[in-house]
Motif scaffolding. Structure first.
Motif, mmCIF file in Angstrom:
data_model
loop_
_atom_site.group_PDB
_atom_site.id
_atom_site.type_symbol
_atom_site.label_atom_id
_atom_site.label_comp_id
_atom_site.label_asym_id
_atom_site.label_seq_id
_atom_site.Cartn_x
_atom_site.Cartn_y
_atom_site.Cartn_z
ATOM 1 N N LEU A 30 0.857 -1.132 -0.056
ATOM 2 C CA LEU A 30 0.075 -0.059 0.069
ATOM 3 C C LEU A 30 0.914 1.101 -0.019
ATOM 4 O O LEU A 30 0.456 2.077 -0.434
ATOM 5 N N LEU A 48 0.791 3.176 -3.047
ATOM 6 C CA LEU A 48 -0.279 3.911 -3.518
ATOM 7 C C LEU A 48 -0.401 5.244 -3.172
ATOM 8 O O LEU A 48 0.253 5.795 -2.067
ATOM 9 N N HIS A 77 -5.855 6.642 -1.949
ATOM 10 C CA HIS A 77 -6.330 5.224 -2.071
ATOM 11 C C HIS A 77 -6.036 4.458 -0.993
ATOM 12 O O HIS A 77 -6.667 3.655 -0.505
ATOM 13 N N ARG A 78 -4.715 4.673 -0.263
ATOM 14 C CA ARG A 78 -4.435 4.201 0.829
ATOM 15 C C ARG A 78 -5.284 4.151 1.995
ATOM 16 O O ARG A 78 -5.569 3.328 2.724
ATOM 17 N N PHE A 91 -8.620 2.340 1.448
ATOM 18 C CA PHE A 91 -8.343 1.064 1.626
ATOM 19 C C PHE A 91 -8.282 0.634 3.052
ATOM 20 O O PHE A 91 -8.906 -0.305 3.374
ATOM 21 N N ARG A 104 -11.838 4.281 -5.988
ATOM 22 C CA ARG A 104 -10.660 4.272 -5.389
ATOM 23 C C ARG A 104 -10.362 2.610 -4.880
ATOM 24 O O ARG A 104 -9.213 2.213 -4.959
ATOM 25 N N LEU A 105 -11.374 2.091 -4.128
ATOM 26 C CA LEU A 105 -11.364 0.505 -3.587
ATOM 27 C C LEU A 105 -11.074 -0.303 -4.757
ATOM 28 O O LEU A 105 -10.374 -1.352 -4.854
ATOM 29 N N ASN A 127 -9.648 0.403 -7.940
ATOM 30 C CA ASN A 127 -8.376 0.644 -8.517
ATOM 31 C C ASN A 127 -7.344 0.092 -7.603
ATOM 32 O O ASN A 127 -6.346 -0.497 -8.085
ATOM 33 N N THR A 128 -7.462 0.242 -6.188
ATOM 34 C CA THR A 128 -6.596 -0.348 -5.403
ATOM 35 C C THR A 128 -6.576 -2.034 -5.268
ATOM 36 O O THR A 128 -5.456 -2.711 -5.228
ATOM 37 N N ARG A 129 -7.739 -2.341 -5.508
ATOM 38 C CA ARG A 129 -8.000 -4.042 -5.589
ATOM 39 C C ARG A 129 -7.168 -4.260 -6.898
ATOM 40 O O ARG A 129 -6.669 -5.512 -6.851
ATOM 41 N N TYR A 180 -4.812 -2.982 -8.582
ATOM 42 C CA TYR A 180 -3.456 -2.933 -8.406
ATOM 43 C C TYR A 180 -2.683 -4.052 -7.683
ATOM 44 O O TYR A 180 -1.860 -4.633 -8.004
ATOM 45 N N LEU A 181 -3.540 -4.416 -6.440
ATOM 46 C CA LEU A 181 -3.006 -5.593 -5.755
ATOM 47 C C LEU A 181 -3.112 -6.861 -6.463
ATOM 48 O O LEU A 181 -2.176 -7.794 -6.363
#
Length: 188
Positions: A129, A132, A136-137, A140, A167-168, A170-172, A174-175
């Protein structure tokens, strides 16, 4: 005498007691939130224990200095995390103005072996994280670590629920890309 020994249960009741000068109420509230807020600050401020401790003190100092800033019409948990988020946001702004960057030691991690424990995977996800954006961080952590619903996060951050969802997502994504070599073992 009976009222003095009665335990105050809700966070909002504790804040009311703090407004009336009750030190014990402050101690109870601090005990309830110190670890959660420390973790939030730790993750938001580059995994720095020193900064996390400083910001933890700052957030509780705000309560001591001016407890009447809390609006009892809203949940305390939402309010305190909004204050924490704003402290982090202000810190990021100060860093941009001064063009300071936290020194980060990032060790090159070996490729994750085929069999990874769930605890280790979760640990690596949270370490990832750091790459990010703060926005976003924060979303999350608030959603997956603290369990805030999307609507409450949107209210705390002053953004639309759709922005929180984006944002959630895009974060998911990315992960999922970062850990795609584990596809099949875990779902993101």
């Amino acid at each position: 005498m009976f009222g003095a020994k009665r335990k105050i249960k809700s966070d909002e009741q504790l804040m009311q007691a703090i407004c009336n000068g009750n030190q014990q109420a402050f101690n109870q509230l601090y005990d309830r939130y110190k670890e959660r807020l420390y973790y939030y600050f730790y993750r938001m401020l580059g995994n720095s224990e020193a900064l996390a401790n400083d910001f933890l003190q700052d957030v509780f100092l705000k309560i001591i200095e001016n407890p009447s800033r809390f609006n009892p019409d809203f949940p305390f948990k939402t309010w305190i995390f909004s204050v924490a988020y704003n402290l982090c946001k202000n810190e990021y702004r100060r860093r941009e103005v001064r063009q300071e960057k936290l020194e980060k030691e990032q060790l090159v991690k070996p490729v994750i072996p085929h069999l990874v424990s769930q605890d280790e995977l979760i640990s690596r996800i949270f370490e990832s994280l750091d790459a990010l954006s703060q926005e976003h961080r924060s979303v999350f952590l608030m959603h997956y670590r603290e369990g805030f619903p999307i609507k409450e996060i949107a209210d705390m951050l002053g953004i639309a629920p759709g922005t929180v969802k984006s944002r959630l997502f895009n974060t998911r994504r990315y992960l999922a890309e970062k850990f795609q070599h584990l596809k099949g073992e875990f779902e993101f």
